[in-house]
Write an enzyme that holds these catalytic residues in place. Structure first.
Site, PDB file in Angstrom:
ATOM      1  N   THR A 128       0.840  -1.221   0.000  1.00 39.13           N
ATOM      2  CA  THR A 128       0.000   0.000   0.000  1.00 39.13           C
ATOM      3  C   THR A 128       0.867   1.259   0.000  1.00 39.13           C
ATOM      4  O   THR A 128       1.961   1.266   0.551  1.00 39.13           O
ATOM      5  CB  THR A 128      -0.927   0.054   1.235  1.00 39.13           C
ATOM      6  OG1 THR A 128      -1.709  -1.117   1.286  1.00 39.13           O
ATOM      7  CG2 THR A 128      -1.829   1.277   1.246  1.00 39.13           C
ATOM      8  N   ARG A 145     -13.430  -8.476  -0.117  1.00 39.68           N
ATOM      9  CA  ARG A 145     -12.903  -7.865   1.117  1.00 39.68           C
ATOM     10  C   ARG A 145     -12.371  -6.460   0.819  1.00 39.68           C
ATOM     11  O   ARG A 145     -11.628  -6.248  -0.125  1.00 39.68           O
ATOM     12  CB  ARG A 145     -11.794  -8.746   1.695  1.00 39.68           C
ATOM     13  CG  ARG A 145     -11.140  -8.204   2.978  1.00 39.68           C
ATOM     14  CD  ARG A 145      -9.889  -7.398   2.658  1.00 39.68           C
ATOM     15  NE  ARG A 145      -9.134  -7.039   3.863  1.00 39.68           N
ATOM     16  CZ  ARG A 145      -8.091  -6.209   3.868  1.00 39.68           C
ATOM     17  NH1 ARG A 145      -7.669  -5.671   2.743  1.00 39.68           N
ATOM     18  NH2 ARG A 145      -7.463  -5.933   4.983  1.00 39.68           N
ATOM     19  N   VAL A 146     -12.742  -5.519   1.656  1.00 38.19           N
ATOM     20  CA  VAL A 146     -12.223  -4.153   1.566  1.00 38.19           C
ATOM     21  C   VAL A 146     -11.511  -3.854   2.872  1.00 38.19           C
ATOM     22  O   VAL A 146     -12.038  -4.135   3.951  1.00 38.19           O
ATOM     23  CB  VAL A 146     -13.368  -3.144   1.321  1.00 38.19           C
ATOM     24  CG1 VAL A 146     -12.865  -1.723   1.450  1.00 38.19           C
ATOM     25  CG2 VAL A 146     -13.987  -3.381  -0.055  1.00 38.19           C
ATOM     26  N   GLY A 147     -10.315  -3.293   2.775  1.00 35.61           N
ATOM     27  CA  GLY A 147      -9.536  -2.989   3.974  1.00 35.61           C
ATOM     28  C   GLY A 147      -9.729  -1.561   4.434  1.00 35.61           C
ATOM     29  O   GLY A 147     -10.755  -0.921   4.168  1.00 35.61           O
ATOM     30  N   ASP A 148      -8.717  -1.051   5.111  1.00 32.57           N
ATOM     31  CA  ASP A 148      -8.794   0.300   5.665  1.00 32.57           C
ATOM     32  C   ASP A 148      -8.538   1.394   4.628  1.00 32.57           C
ATOM     33  O   ASP A 148      -9.017   2.525   4.771  1.00 32.57           O
ATOM     34  CB  ASP A 148      -7.770   0.457   6.798  1.00 32.57           C
ATOM     35  CG  ASP A 148      -6.340   0.154   6.331  1.00 32.57           C
ATOM     36  OD1 ASP A 148      -6.162  -0.733   5.467  1.00 32.57           O
ATOM     37  OD2 ASP A 148      -5.405   0.812   6.830  1.00 32.57           O
ATOM     38  N   THR A 165      -0.646   2.051   6.577  1.00 28.50           N
ATOM     39  CA  THR A 165      -0.487   0.852   5.766  1.00 28.50           C
ATOM     40  C   THR A 165      -0.285  -0.316   6.720  1.00 28.50           C
ATOM     41  O   THR A 165       0.155  -0.127   7.853  1.00 28.50           O
ATOM     42  CB  THR A 165       0.728   0.949   4.821  1.00 28.50           C
ATOM     43  OG1 THR A 165       1.933   1.046   5.607  1.00 28.50           O
ATOM     44  CG2 THR A 165       0.652   2.159   3.913  1.00 28.50           C
ATOM     45  N   GLY A 166      -0.582  -1.492   6.233  1.00 25.55           N
ATOM     46  CA  GLY A 166      -0.422  -2.664   7.101  1.00 25.55           C
ATOM     47  C   GLY A 166      -1.763  -3.333   7.328  1.00 25.55           C
ATOM     48  O   GLY A 166      -2.655  -3.257   6.481  1.00 25.55           O
ATOM     49  N   HIS A 167      -1.903  -3.965   8.479  1.00 27.20           N
ATOM     50  CA  HIS A 167      -3.091  -4.787   8.743  1.00 27.20           C
ATOM     51  C   HIS A 167      -4.341  -3.908   8.834  1.00 27.20           C
ATOM     52  O   HIS A 167      -4.586  -3.238   9.845  1.00 27.20           O
ATOM     53  CB  HIS A 167      -2.881  -5.570  10.041  1.00 27.20           C
ATOM     54  CG  HIS A 167      -3.940  -6.607  10.274  1.00 27.20           C
ATOM     55  ND1 HIS A 167      -4.833  -6.532  11.313  1.00 27.20           N
ATOM     56  CD2 HIS A 167      -4.253  -7.728   9.594  1.00 27.20           C
ATOM     57  CE1 HIS A 167      -5.639  -7.575  11.270  1.00 27.20           C
ATOM     58  NE2 HIS A 167      -5.299  -8.329  10.236  1.00 27.20           N
ATOM     59  N   GLY A 168      -5.122  -3.931   7.768  1.00 24.92           N
ATOM     60  CA  GLY A 168      -6.218  -2.987   7.636  1.00 24.92           C
ATOM     61  C   GLY A 168      -7.270  -3.113   8.723  1.00 24.92           C
ATOM     62  O   GLY A 168      -7.797  -2.108   9.216  1.00 24.92           O
TER      63      GLY A 168
HETATM   64  N1  ASP Z   1      -3.886  -1.820   4.604  1.00 25.79           N
HETATM   65  C1  ASP Z   1      -4.089  -2.604   3.427  1.00 25.79           C
HETATM   66  C2  ASP Z   1      -5.322  -3.416   3.574  1.00 25.79           C
HETATM   67  O1  ASP Z   1      -5.600  -3.862   4.668  1.00 25.79           O
HETATM   68  C3  ASP Z   1      -3.011  -3.544   3.105  1.00 25.79           C
HETATM   69  C4  ASP Z   1      -1.640  -3.115   3.303  1.00 25.79           C
HETATM   70  O2  ASP Z   1      -1.370  -1.992   3.653  1.00 25.79           O
HETATM   71  O3  ASP Z   1      -0.796  -3.965   3.058  1.00 25.79           O
HETATM   72  O4  ASP Z   1      -5.955  -3.669   2.581  1.00 25.79           O
END
Ligand code: ASP
Length: 362
Positions: free
Chosen positions: A209, A237-240, A260-263
Site C-alpha cells: 500500500t 474484502r475491503v480494507g482500511d 499501511t499494514g493490517h487494515g
Molecule cells: N492496509 C491494506 C489493507 O488492509 C493492506 C496493506 O497496507 O498492506 O488492505
C-alpha cells in the site's frame, strides 16, 4: 490499561506517554524535525520515495496538496514492480486484482473513494473524480468501474505475469486439503524468488500500500491512500485504505494522516482520524502515531491475533504531517521495512526510521 475513548486524562498524560514510549522507541527522539521545517512537505510509506518528491514538486508549482498526493502515488500505481499497489498489484484469492483508494482535501473537507475497483490503473484518480464530480464519497465494485468508464479512464488487465505466478504459487501451496498441487521447481522461478527475497516466506502475506500526506507552503493539507489490498484477500474484502477516517484522514486545521499494514487493526481504531485528533490535542505527528498504535495494542483482544507475549501479531504503520510541516511515522513492529519517506522543498527525499512499539527478540 483501559480501552478508553479519548479522555481528558489522555491530554494530561500526553507528555508522560511520549516519554515512556521514547524508552522503548529510540527513533522517537530524532525522527521529527523542529517546527518551521520547510514546506511544501510530503510524507509517505517507504515505497513512496519518488512519490513524495513529485508531490513536493507539484505543490511548489501551485498544485493543491490533494492533487499533488494523487500525482505522487500515481508513480507507484503505474509501477509493475510494486506488487502492493495498482498495476501489477497482487490479486485476491480468485486471482482478480481489486484496487482500493481514497483521497481527502483538508481545505474543503471533502473526500472521495473507490473500493474493489477492477481494470483501472489509477484508482486514486477515480477517487479524486468521485470527490469532485459527485456528492457521494465511496463507490464500490461494478458501480465504481462504470463511474470510471463514464469519465473516460482507460481499462487494462492489471494482472502481470509476475503477480499471476506469485498468486498461483500461493494457491498451490496454501493447503494440502484442496485440489491444487505444488509444481516441482516452481519455487526456483525468478519471480517467486524475487517475491521471497523482498517479502519473505514466513506468512507469505506481507503488507504493502501507499499512503501519502501532503502539506503545501501555506499549510494546506491533502492526502491519498491507494492499494491492491491484503495479498490474496477474500473476494469482496475491503480494507482500511479506502475508508475515510481509517486508511486516511485530514483536517485543514490540524494535519493529515494515514496507514499501511493490517487494515482490520486500523479500521477498529479509526486510525487516520485518531492520529489527527491526537495532533489536535497537541501531540507531535510521531507521538500521535505512537499513541494510536498503543490503542491498537489495547484493542487487540482475541488470542489468535496475539503472540505468546500478548502483543499483536500483525503490523500497522501510521504516517502523519501537521500544518506546521512536521512529520512523523510509527509502526507496531520495528523491522527492515518500517521506514517512511519524506521530502521537503529544496531537499532530496529520504527514508526515516519509524518509531515503534516492539522489536522482535531474534
Ligand atoms: N492496509 C491494506 C489493507 O488492509 C493492506 C496493506 O497496507 O498492506 O488492505
Amino acid at each position: 490499561m483501559p480501552d478508553d475513548p479519548m479522555t481528558r486524562r489522555d491530554l494530561i498524560a500526553t507528555t508522560a506517554k511520549a516519554a515512556a514510549v521514547a524508552a522503548v522507541a529510540p527513533a522517537l527522539a530524532n525522527a521529527t524535525p523542529p517546527p518551521g521545517s520547510p514546506r511544501p512537505v510530503a510524507v509517505s510509506s517507504m515505497n513512496g520515495i519518488h512519490a513524495v518528491k513529485l508531490a513536493v514538486e507539484r505543490m511548489s508549482g501551485g498544485a493543491s496538496p490533494v492533487d499533488a498526493a494523487v500525482a505522487g502515488v500515481g508513480l507507484v500505481e503505474a509501477d509493475p514492480e510494486d506488487v502492493t499497489v495498482g498495476y501489477g498489484g497482487l490479486p485476491n484469492e480468485d486471482g482478480v486484482v481489486q484496487l482500493d483508494a481514497a483521497v481527502m482535501d483538508g481545505t474543503t473537507m471533502r473526500a472521495g473513494a473507490v473500493a474493489a475497483l477492477e481494470r483501472i490503473v489509477h484508482p486514486a484518480q477515480v477517487a479524486l473524480q468521485v470527490m469532485r464530480g459527485t456528492d457521494r464519497i465511496l463507490l464500490v465494485g461494478e458501480g465504481a468501474l462504470r463511474f470510471a468508464r463514464a469519465h473516460g479512464f482507460p481499462e487494462k488487465d492489471l494482472l502481470t505475469e509476475r503477480s499471476r505466478k506469485i498468486w498461483l504459487f500461493w494457491k498451490e501451496n496454501e493447503s494440502d486439503h484442496d485440489d491444487w498441487l505444488p509444481e516441482a521447481g516452481e519455487i526456483d522461478d525468478p519471480d517467486i524468488q524475487w517475491f521471497i527475497k523482498n517479502y519473505g516466506d514466513v506468512d507469505f502475506r506481507p503488507h504493502g500500500t501507499i499512503h501519502l500526506s501532503a502539506c503545501d507552503a501555506a499549510g494546506r493539507l491533502g492526502c491519498c491512500t491507494t492499494t491492491s489490498g491484503l495479498f490474496f484477500k477474500m473476494s469482496g474484502r475491503v480494507g482500511d485504505s479506502p475508508l475515510v477516517g481509517a486508511g486516511l484522514y485530514c483536517d485543514g486545521d490540524v494535519g493529515s494522516a494515514g496507514g499501511t499494514g493490517h487494515g482490520e487493526s486500523n479500521i477498529v481504531v479509526a486510525g487516520g482520524h485518531t492520529v489527527v485528533e491526537f495532533m489536535r490535542r497537541g501531540s507531535s505527528p510521531e507521538a500521535a502515531c505512537v499513541a494510536t498504535l498503543e490503542r491498537v495494542v489495547r484493542n487487540t483482544k482475541l488470542d489468535y491475533l496475539k503472540d505468546a507475549k500478548g502483543r499483536p501479531k500483525n503490523n500497522l504503520l501510521l504516517y502523519a504531517v501537521n500544518r506546521a510541516g512536521e512529520v512523523g511515522g510509527a509502526a507496531i513492529w520495528a523491522g527492515e521495512r518500517t521506514k517512511y519517506a519524506v521530502c521537503r522543498a529544496g531537499s532530496e527525499p529520504q527514508l526515516v526510521d519509524c518509531a515503534y512499539l516492539f522489536k522482535r527478540d531474534n
